[in-house]
Design a protein around this motif. Structure first.
Motif, PDB file in Angstrom:
ATOM      1  N   LYS A  50     -81.497 -11.154  21.982  1.00 41.54           N
ATOM      2  CA  LYS A  50     -81.113 -11.252  23.399  1.00 41.54           C
ATOM      3  C   LYS A  50     -80.303 -12.523  23.642  1.00 41.54           C
ATOM      4  O   LYS A  50     -79.292 -12.498  24.365  1.00 41.54           O
ATOM      5  N   TRP A  51     -80.728 -13.621  23.033  1.00 41.73           N
ATOM      6  CA  TRP A  51     -80.019 -14.890  23.227  1.00 41.73           C
ATOM      7  C   TRP A  51     -78.644 -14.843  22.578  1.00 41.73           C
ATOM      8  O   TRP A  51     -77.653 -15.319  23.135  1.00 41.73           O
ATOM      9  N   ALA A  52     -78.559 -14.244  21.380  1.00 45.68           N
ATOM     10  CA  ALA A  52     -77.278 -14.189  20.668  1.00 45.68           C
ATOM     11  C   ALA A  52     -76.265 -13.328  21.410  1.00 45.68           C
ATOM     12  O   ALA A  52     -75.063 -13.639  21.425  1.00 45.68           O
ATOM     13  N   THR A  53     -76.737 -12.231  22.033  1.00 41.63           N
ATOM     14  CA  THR A  53     -75.803 -11.339  22.725  1.00 41.63           C
ATOM     15  C   THR A  53     -75.236 -11.954  24.006  1.00 41.63           C
ATOM     16  O   THR A  53     -74.376 -11.355  24.642  1.00 41.63           O
ATOM     17  N   ARG A  54     -75.719 -13.122  24.369  1.00 44.69           N
ATOM     18  CA  ARG A  54     -75.073 -13.856  25.463  1.00 44.69           C
ATOM     19  C   ARG A  54     -73.750 -14.459  25.009  1.00 44.69           C
ATOM     20  O   ARG A  54     -72.923 -14.855  25.839  1.00 44.69           O
ATOM     21  N   HIS A  55     -73.567 -14.562  23.693  1.00 45.51           N
ATOM     22  CA  HIS A  55     -72.399 -15.255  23.138  1.00 45.51           C
ATOM     23  C   HIS A  55     -71.522 -14.356  22.277  1.00 45.51           C
ATOM     24  O   HIS A  55     -70.330 -14.670  22.101  1.00 45.51           O
ATOM     25  N   VAL A  56     -72.072 -13.282  21.734  1.00 51.65           N
ATOM     26  CA  VAL A  56     -71.297 -12.363  20.905  1.00 51.65           C
ATOM     27  C   VAL A  56     -71.622 -10.933  21.320  1.00 51.65           C
ATOM     28  O   VAL A  56     -72.604 -10.679  22.031  1.00 51.65           O
ATOM     29  N   ASP A  57     -70.797  -9.999  20.867  1.00 51.71           N
ATOM     30  CA  ASP A  57     -70.995  -8.589  21.202  1.00 51.71           C
ATOM     31  C   ASP A  57     -72.264  -8.068  20.520  1.00 51.71           C
ATOM     32  O   ASP A  57     -72.588  -8.470  19.399  1.00 51.71           O
ATOM     33  N   PRO A  58     -72.999  -7.162  21.175  1.00 49.65           N
ATOM     34  CA  PRO A  58     -74.195  -6.583  20.541  1.00 49.65           C
ATOM     35  C   PRO A  58     -73.917  -5.909  19.194  1.00 49.65           C
ATOM     36  O   PRO A  58     -74.807  -5.833  18.339  1.00 49.65           O
ATOM     37  N   VAL A  59     -72.683  -5.416  18.998  1.00 46.55           N
ATOM     38  CA  VAL A  59     -72.326  -4.830  17.700  1.00 46.55           C
ATOM     39  C   VAL A  59     -72.412  -5.894  16.607  1.00 46.55           C
ATOM     40  O   VAL A  59     -72.896  -5.633  15.500  1.00 46.55           O
ATOM     41  N   VAL A  60     -71.939  -7.100  16.911  1.00 48.06           N
ATOM     42  CA  VAL A  60     -72.008  -8.199  15.949  1.00 48.06           C
ATOM     43  C   VAL A  60     -73.467  -8.562  15.667  1.00 48.06           C
ATOM     44  O   VAL A  60     -73.867  -8.762  14.518  1.00 48.06           O
ATOM     45  N   THR A  61     -74.273  -8.640  16.725  1.00 47.92           N
ATOM     46  CA  THR A  61     -75.697  -8.951  16.548  1.00 47.92           C
ATOM     47  C   THR A  61     -76.389  -7.901  15.677  1.00 47.92           C
ATOM     48  O   THR A  61     -77.174  -8.243  14.786  1.00 47.92           O
ATOM     49  N   THR A  62     -76.079  -6.632  15.925  1.00 48.43           N
ATOM     50  CA  THR A  62     -76.693  -5.556  15.146  1.00 48.43           C
ATOM     51  C   THR A  62     -76.266  -5.637  13.689  1.00 48.43           C
ATOM     52  O   THR A  62     -77.074  -5.422  12.777  1.00 48.43           O
ATOM     53  N   TRP A  63     -74.991  -5.943  13.455  1.00 48.47           N
ATOM     54  CA  TRP A  63     -74.515  -6.061  12.062  1.00 48.47           C
ATOM     55  C   TRP A  63     -75.259  -7.173  11.333  1.00 48.47           C
ATOM     56  O   TRP A  63     -75.681  -6.995  10.192  1.00 48.47           O
ATOM     57  N   PHE A  64     -75.413  -8.311  11.973  1.00 51.84           N
ATOM     58  CA  PHE A  64     -76.153  -9.406  11.347  1.00 51.84           C
ATOM     59  C   PHE A  64     -77.603  -8.991  11.082  1.00 51.84           C
ATOM     60  O   PHE A  64     -78.165  -9.317  10.035  1.00 51.84           O
ATOM     61  N   ARG A  65     -78.203  -8.283  12.035  1.00 48.62           N
ATOM     62  CA  ARG A  65     -79.590  -7.825  11.870  1.00 48.62           C
ATOM     63  C   ARG A  65     -79.736  -7.021  10.581  1.00 48.62           C
ATOM     64  O   ARG A  65     -80.702  -7.196   9.839  1.00 48.62           O
ATOM     65  N   GLY A 210     -76.903   0.675   9.082  1.00 51.07           N
ATOM     66  CA  GLY A 210     -76.252  -0.316   9.926  1.00 51.07           C
ATOM     67  C   GLY A 210     -75.093  -0.997   9.234  1.00 51.07           C
ATOM     68  O   GLY A 210     -74.026  -1.212   9.836  1.00 51.07           O
ATOM     69  N   VAL A 211     -75.268  -1.351   7.954  1.00 54.06           N
ATOM     70  CA  VAL A 211     -74.201  -2.028   7.214  1.00 54.06           C
ATOM     71  C   VAL A 211     -73.030  -1.091   6.978  1.00 54.06           C
ATOM     72  O   VAL A 211     -71.859  -1.448   7.199  1.00 54.06           O
ATOM     73  N   VAL A 212     -73.311   0.146   6.557  1.00 48.48           N
ATOM     74  CA  VAL A 212     -72.250   1.105   6.239  1.00 48.48           C
ATOM     75  C   VAL A 212     -71.466   1.489   7.489  1.00 48.48           C
ATOM     76  O   VAL A 212     -70.227   1.577   7.469  1.00 48.48           O
ATOM     77  N   LEU A 213     -72.146   1.696   8.605  1.00 46.82           N
ATOM     78  CA  LEU A 213     -71.470   2.153   9.815  1.00 46.82           C
ATOM     79  C   LEU A 213     -70.741   1.032  10.555  1.00 46.82           C
ATOM     80  O   LEU A 213     -69.679   1.262  11.150  1.00 46.82           O
ATOM     81  N   LEU A 214     -71.300  -0.166  10.536  1.00 47.20           N
ATOM     82  CA  LEU A 214     -70.729  -1.232  11.360  1.00 47.20           C
ATOM     83  C   LEU A 214     -69.704  -2.097  10.642  1.00 47.20           C
ATOM     84  O   LEU A 214     -68.816  -2.667  11.295  1.00 47.20           O
ATOM     85  N   THR A 215     -69.805  -2.221   9.330  1.00 42.71           N
ATOM     86  CA  THR A 215     -68.882  -3.107   8.610  1.00 42.71           C
ATOM     87  C   THR A 215     -67.415  -2.725   8.830  1.00 42.71           C
ATOM     88  O   THR A 215     -66.579  -3.613   9.089  1.00 42.71           O
TER      89      THR A 215
END
Length: 314
Positions: A50-65, A210-215
């Motif tokens: 939640k804190w990270a998505t204040r600064h980057v797109d949720p797609v980026v947060t999900t990819w890192f996850r 998540g890695v295959v779809l978002l990368t």
């Protein structure tokens, strides 16, 4: 609801020695501690996301996850330490399960942009109710009338939280509802796969979607995280996810699900605390009342399940 011949909480026909009883009790206590630690990790994961998505797109947060979790787990689960780890007897189920988990994760991060942590987790606590309801048509594990009433009451608790039509809760709550449905289906398919593939194989497939779809699409959403704190939060989502699921696995190897499941609801404590200290949020009375209804229904379902299993022949 797993099918087990005898309730693990019932005494053995032959009395155990004191040492054996003590070991079993100690094992369950350690399993409960591991379960509580796991849900604490999941609460921290959501707070970091939640804190990270204040600064980057949720797609980026999900990819890192996903990416960090896959790298972290690959140290322990890989083709050298676990030969044929990618071999599955149910490839279609593994793919569908991974896609459901991916959908649940990305919807959760999108919803957390607008919802309080307690609002999101209170709705997600309806997942065991959905599992119990869907287990009938999908697994042939039909619930009785008492448990069906508990499920209906639990869903009324979700309505208390969301208050559809009132306009008082952000529409992102609908994303959390869909996220909960996806996760319930994911949980049911996980149980279906347990009879065909080892847990390490299923765990390996979990992170790949998540890695295959978002990368491939990540460059279209990428923005440089502004500062080391955001980088740390993004990396923490993956590490906390991997550690949390690892603790969960070890906990279930030491105690039956019927013992551990009630402690899932301790996550509401961590979510409330993190929501207040990190974001300055406190749940309103509707969230508190609805969460109490959903949790109460879930605990009743667990109690009824243990009662029914205890009456089954060994």
């Amino acid at each position: 609801m797993t099918r087990q011949g005898r309730d693990p909480d019932q005494p053995e026909a032959v009395p155990a020695r004191d040492g054996q009883a003590s070991d079993r009790g100690g094992g369950r206590l350690s399993a409960i501690a591991l379960m509580c630690a796991a849900v604490f990790c999941f609460a921290c994961l959501d707070a970091c996301g939640k804190w990270a998505t204040r600064h980057v797109d949720p797609v980026v947060t999900t990819w890192f996850r996903y990416a960090v979790s896959v790298v972290f787990l690959s140290v322990f689960l890989n083709g050298w330490t676990r030969p044929r780890i990618m071999h599955t007897n149910r490839l279609t189920l593994q793919v569908v399960r991974s896609l459901l988990l991916f959908g649940s994760t990305i919807l959760n991060f999108f919803a957390l942009q607008y919802l309080q942590l307690t609002q999101a987790i209170s709705i997600q606590f309806a997942m065991p109710l959905l599992v119990a309801l869907l287990a009938g048509p999908l697994l042939g594990e039909w619930v009785g009338p008492r448990r069906l009433v508990a499920i209906v009451i639990g869903f009324l608790g979700v309505l208390v939280i969301t208050r559809p039509g009132s306009g008082s809760l952000h529409p992102a709550a609908f994303l959390t509802v869909v996220n909960t449905v996806f996760y319930a289906l994911y949980a049911l398919i996980t149980r279906m796969l347990a009879a065909h593939d080892p847990p390490v194989t299923t765990m390996t497939y979990s992170g790949l979607a998540g890695v295959v779809l978002l990368t491939p699409i990540l460059p279209f959403f990428w923005a440089q995280p502004p500062g080391p704190a955001v980088w740390a939060a993004l990396l923490a989502t993956g590490v906390l996810g991997a550690v949390g699921h690892g603790l969960l696995t070890v906990a279930h190897s030491r105690a039956p699900a019927s013992v551990l499941s009630p402690f899932i609801y301790t996550q509401i404590v961590w979510m409330t605390a993190l929501g207040y200290f990190v974001f300055g949020d406190l749940p309103d009375r509707y969230t508190a009342i609805g969460a109490a209804i959903v949790i109460g229904s879930g605990l009743y379902l667990l109690s009824r399940e243990r009662t029914v299993r205890a009456k089954q022949p060994a």
